[in-house]
Write a protein that holds these residues in place. Structure first.
Motif, PDB file in Angstrom:
ATOM      1  N   TRP A  84       7.262  11.331 -27.582  1.00  0.00           N
ATOM      2  CA  TRP A  84       6.823  11.414 -25.800  1.00  0.00           C
ATOM      3  C   TRP A  84       7.624  11.604 -24.759  1.00  0.00           C
ATOM      4  N   LYS A  85       6.921  12.958 -23.723  1.00  0.00           N
ATOM      5  CA  LYS A  85       7.413  13.297 -23.112  1.00  0.00           C
ATOM      6  C   LYS A  85       6.663  13.506 -21.919  1.00  0.00           C
ATOM      7  N   THR A  86       6.432  13.127 -20.867  1.00  0.00           N
ATOM      8  CA  THR A  86       5.681  13.000 -19.619  1.00  0.00           C
ATOM      9  C   THR A  86       6.543  14.690 -18.984  1.00  0.00           C
ATOM     10  N   THR A  87       4.996  15.282 -18.826  1.00  0.00           N
ATOM     11  CA  THR A  87       5.516  16.830 -18.477  1.00  0.00           C
ATOM     12  C   THR A  87       4.684  16.493 -16.884  1.00  0.00           C
ATOM     13  N   SER A  88       4.318  15.978 -16.609  1.00  0.00           N
ATOM     14  CA  SER A  88       3.362  16.443 -15.507  1.00  0.00           C
ATOM     15  C   SER A  88       3.391  15.266 -15.128  1.00  0.00           C
ATOM     16  N   PHE A  89       3.978  14.458 -13.370  1.00  0.00           N
ATOM     17  CA  PHE A  89       2.811  13.222 -13.262  1.00  0.00           C
ATOM     18  C   PHE A  89       2.955  13.622 -11.455  1.00  0.00           C
ATOM     19  N   ASP A  90       1.768  12.964 -10.884  1.00  0.00           N
ATOM     20  CA  ASP A  90       1.064  12.930  -9.755  1.00  0.00           C
ATOM     21  C   ASP A  90       0.583  12.403  -9.621  1.00  0.00           C
ATOM     22  N   MET A  91       0.835  11.543  -7.463  1.00  0.00           N
ATOM     23  CA  MET A  91      -0.054  10.841  -7.314  1.00  0.00           C
ATOM     24  C   MET A  91       0.401  10.434  -6.378  1.00  0.00           C
ATOM     25  N   LYS A  92      -1.380  10.276  -5.906  1.00  0.00           N
ATOM     26  CA  LYS A  92      -1.860  10.714  -4.612  1.00  0.00           C
ATOM     27  C   LYS A  92      -2.093   8.789  -3.878  1.00  0.00           C
ATOM     28  N   THR A  93      -1.336   8.700  -3.016  1.00  0.00           N
ATOM     29  CA  THR A  93      -2.217   7.204  -2.082  1.00  0.00           C
ATOM     30  C   THR A  93      -3.277   7.728  -1.618  1.00  0.00           C
ATOM     31  N   ILE A  94      -4.130   6.678  -1.603  1.00  0.00           N
ATOM     32  CA  ILE A  94      -5.367   6.808  -1.480  1.00  0.00           C
ATOM     33  C   ILE A  94      -5.135   6.146  -0.098  1.00  0.00           C
ATOM     34  N   ASP A  95      -4.615   4.637   0.300  1.00  0.00           N
ATOM     35  CA  ASP A  95      -4.751   3.640   1.590  1.00  0.00           C
ATOM     36  C   ASP A  95      -3.680   2.481   1.056  1.00  0.00           C
ATOM     37  N   LEU A  96      -3.062   2.087   2.080  1.00  0.00           N
ATOM     38  CA  LEU A  96      -2.000   1.230   2.272  1.00  0.00           C
ATOM     39  C   LEU A  96      -2.150  -0.121   3.534  1.00  0.00           C
ATOM     40  N   ILE A  97      -2.206  -0.966   2.842  1.00  0.00           N
ATOM     41  CA  ILE A  97      -1.908  -2.085   3.057  1.00  0.00           C
ATOM     42  C   ILE A  97      -0.490  -3.128   3.392  1.00  0.00           C
ATOM     43  N   PRO A  98      -0.398  -2.859   4.945  1.00  0.00           N
ATOM     44  CA  PRO A  98       0.446  -4.025   5.117  1.00  0.00           C
ATOM     45  C   PRO A  98      -0.017  -5.366   5.106  1.00  0.00           C
ATOM     46  N   ALA A  99       1.221  -6.633   4.634  1.00  0.00           N
ATOM     47  CA  ALA A  99       0.782  -8.014   4.500  1.00  0.00           C
ATOM     48  C   ALA A  99       2.158  -8.800   4.493  1.00  0.00           C
ATOM     49  N   GLY A 100       2.735  -8.357   5.781  1.00  0.00           N
ATOM     50  CA  GLY A 100       3.983  -9.904   6.006  1.00  0.00           C
ATOM     51  C   GLY A 100       5.200  -8.442   5.609  1.00  0.00           C
ATOM     52  N   ASP A 101       6.012  -8.408   4.630  1.00  0.00           N
ATOM     53  CA  ASP A 101       6.860  -8.525   3.666  1.00  0.00           C
ATOM     54  C   ASP A 101       6.487  -6.932   2.695  1.00  0.00           C
ATOM     55  N   PHE A 102       5.143  -7.463   2.023  1.00  0.00           N
ATOM     56  CA  PHE A 102       4.718  -6.517   0.908  1.00  0.00           C
ATOM     57  C   PHE A 102       3.588  -5.726   1.881  1.00  0.00           C
ATOM     58  N   ILE A 103       3.370  -4.462   1.082  1.00  0.00           N
ATOM     59  CA  ILE A 103       2.556  -3.691   0.918  1.00  0.00           C
ATOM     60  C   ILE A 103       2.242  -3.290  -0.144  1.00  0.00           C
ATOM     61  N   ILE A 104       0.905  -3.142   0.430  1.00  0.00           N
ATOM     62  CA  ILE A 104      -0.158  -2.882  -0.656  1.00  0.00           C
ATOM     63  C   ILE A 104      -0.620  -0.883  -1.039  1.00  0.00           C
ATOM     64  N   GLU A 105       0.177  -0.632  -2.145  1.00  0.00           N
ATOM     65  CA  GLU A 105      -0.484   0.655  -1.961  1.00  0.00           C
ATOM     66  C   GLU A 105      -1.651   0.683  -3.841  1.00  0.00           C
ATOM     67  N   ILE A 106      -2.267   1.787  -2.373  1.00  0.00           N
ATOM     68  CA  ILE A 106      -3.883   1.933  -3.683  1.00  0.00           C
ATOM     69  C   ILE A 106      -3.967   3.246  -3.409  1.00  0.00           C
ATOM     70  N   GLY A 107      -3.645   3.794  -5.408  1.00  0.00           N
ATOM     71  CA  GLY A 107      -3.435   5.827  -5.493  1.00  0.00           C
ATOM     72  C   GLY A 107      -4.550   5.636  -6.794  1.00  0.00           C
TER      73      GLY A 107
END
Length: 164
Positions: A84-107
């Motif tokens: 199995w080979k990945t031939t394309s992979f695209d990510m799109k960030t919808i929201d970023l929620i900073p929380a101290g030393d953490f960042i929650i990314e939703i996409g």
């Protein structure tokens, strides 16, 4: 009256400021996602693993929870060595929620995979990545979770009906 107006303006301005994503943070995560995507397409487990903390928790679709970098590395190497080979992979960030030393990314993601004698497989879905700021200031993935928007049983049904 002036003080009520000033207080209202301050509250409104503070709300707008905190709700807007930090542009520098968004650019940083976009760059990390680009590195991750390229590593997936190139079957580059070493680069992918460099983006994770040692105590990573991964919660993939249709699989048990994966704990720790070594377990994740072993599974990633199995995929890397499969047909199995990945031939394309695209990510799109919808929201970023900073929380101290953490960042929650939703996409959202879209990807294509292929294998010999199997039609190209398309997938799309959503993800949550919890990035953790490291002592050196870099971000690494501490927790990730994703799942597909597509019904795999329906997809298999469609594949089988196309063979007939």
């Amino acid at each position: 009256m002036k003080s009520k107006f000033a207080l209202s303006f301050l509250i409104l301005f503070a709300g707008l400021t905190f709700s807007q994503p930090n542009e520098e943070l968004a650019k940083n995560i976009e760059q990390l996602n680009k590195i991750y995507s390229e590593a997936m397409i190139n079957n580059d487990t070493k680069t992918m693993m460099s983006l994770y903390t040692n105590d990573v928790l991964s919660l993939p679709s249709y699989q048990p929870m994966i704990r720790g970098i070594e377990t994740l590395r072993n599974l990633s190497e199995q995929i890397e060595n499969s047909e199995w080979k990945t031939t394309s992979f695209d990510m799109k960030t919808i929201d970023l929620i900073p929380a101290g030393d953490f960042i929650i990314e939703i996409g959202n993601y879209k990807m294509k995979m292929s294998a010999p004698e199997v039609p190209e497989w398309n997938d799309e879905g959503k993800y949550i990545t919890v990035w953790q700021k490291q002592e050196d200031g870099n971000l690494k993935i501490r927790v990730e979770m994703w799942n597909t928007d597509l019904n795999p049983w329906l997809e298999m049904q469609n594949l089988n009906s196309n063979k007939e």
